[in-house]
Scaffold this active site. Structure first.
Site, PDB file in Angstrom:
ATOM      1  N   ASP A  59       0.870  -1.172   0.000  1.00  0.00           N
ATOM      2  CA  ASP A  59       0.000   0.000   0.000  1.00  0.00           C
ATOM      3  C   ASP A  59       0.908   1.223   0.000  1.00  0.00           C
ATOM      4  OD1 ASP A  59      -1.627   2.188   0.672  1.00  0.00           O
ATOM      5  OD2 ASP A  59      -2.973   0.954   1.883  1.00  0.00           O
ATOM      6  N   TYR A 148      -6.510  16.966  -6.117  1.00  0.00           N
ATOM      7  CA  TYR A 148      -5.620  16.133  -6.923  1.00  0.00           C
ATOM      8  C   TYR A 148      -4.553  16.996  -7.591  1.00  0.00           C
ATOM      9  CZ  TYR A 148      -4.304  12.846 -10.672  1.00  0.00           C
ATOM     10  OH  TYR A 148      -3.619  12.024 -11.546  1.00  0.00           O
ATOM     11  N   LYS A 152      -0.466  16.941  -6.977  1.00  0.00           N
ATOM     12  CA  LYS A 152       0.488  16.689  -8.053  1.00  0.00           C
ATOM     13  C   LYS A 152       1.450  17.870  -8.241  1.00  0.00           C
ATOM     14  CE  LYS A 152      -0.746  12.553  -9.286  1.00  0.00           C
ATOM     15  NZ  LYS A 152       0.162  11.397  -9.063  1.00  0.00           N
ATOM     16  N   THR A 183      -6.625   3.670 -20.499  1.00  0.00           N
ATOM     17  CA  THR A 183      -6.491   2.451 -19.707  1.00  0.00           C
ATOM     18  C   THR A 183      -7.870   1.837 -19.506  1.00  0.00           C
ATOM     19  OG1 THR A 183      -6.799   3.615 -17.608  1.00  0.00           O
ATOM     20  CG2 THR A 183      -4.538   3.466 -18.471  1.00  0.00           C
TER      21      THR A 183
END
Length: 257
Positions: A59, A148, A152, A183
């Site tokens: 993890d 997010y 980043k 993906t």
């Protein structure tokens, strides 16, 4: 280290057809003995079997797990290339995001990166390379993804600090900054007949990246250029030159509007 082979560690590689999977394949194709890590054991077991590597459950948000993963990857002679792919987009506005959701976003998308750099560097041979996965959301604000994007952006600054701190050992630290990648997990959006073209329209090259295209950039950055460090390289088909798609337009398209 297996005779004549260098060691690579790829954390976040359990999704067949995903970016981490493709990165592990690209490094194996370059002759690296690859240790693949992820929370889901089944996926990395299959990947390791395909590339002749090793699978270690990990993890990325748990420091003890990250330390154990890096130690396992270094068992046969130290790590030469380490790549962190684990992360996930988290949605929410500044005004309404729950505190625990924000904390989870920062933990998964930024804190995991400094844990990975710390322990990968400890287990790394001098002259090795670390590559992190950023996002276009870290450079171009994407409505609804502030936590997010901020995580980043912090990761990209981490790359610069780490390049300075580990430079005396010849360790290079860089990141790639992709846009949307085709993906399996993103298929519901990018393969959607109405929403997919809205996203692709903001990419100058006219489509979203395939996992293997991002993987080739990561493998190149992690193995070839001996004089590049502290950089974040866009691998988004030029999307950073435009704007992220408007979220309301995507939602309307997916709803049939």
């Amino acid at each position: 280290m297996t005779e004549g082979r260098k060691n690579a560690a790829v954390l976040g590689a359990s999704e067949e057809g995903g970016t981490g999977w493709a990165i592990a394949q690209a490094l194996a194709a370059r002759g690296f003995a690859v240790t693949a890590g992820a929370r889901r054991q089944a996926g990395i077991d299959k990947l390791a079997g395909e590339i002749g590597g090793k699978a270690v459950a990990c993890d990325a948000t748990v420091e003890a797990d990250v330390a154990r993963f890096c130690e396992a990857a270094a068992e046969d002679g130290g790590i030469d290339c380490a790549v962190l792919v684990a992360g996930a987009g988290v949605v929410g506005l500044i005004d309404d995001i729950p505190a625990d959701t924000f904390a989870r976003s920062m933990k998964l998308n930024f804190e995991s990166a400094y844990l990975f750099v710390r322990h990968a560097a400890r287990a790394m041979n001098d002259g090795g390379s670390i590559v992190l996965m950023s996002s276009i959301a870290g450079t171009n604000p994407w409505h609804g993804y502030f936590s997010y994007g901020c995580a980043k952006a912090a990761l990209q600054m981490l790359v610069k600090y780490a390049a300075i701190e580990y430079g005396p050992r010849g360790i290079r630290v860089n990141a790639v900054c992709p846009g949307p990648i085709s993906t399996p997990a993103a298929g519901h959006l990018l393969d959607h007949p109405r929403a997919g073209p809205i996203v692709a329209a903001e990419v100058p090259l006219g489509r979203c990246a395939r996992p293997e295209e991002v993987a080739e950039a990561v493998a190149w950055l992690g193995t070839a250029p001996g004089w590049i460090t502290g950089e974040t390289i866009h691998t988004d088909g030029g999307m950073f030159l435009r704007r992220p798609p408007i979220v309301a337009d995507i939602k309307a398209a997916m709803a049939g509007g």
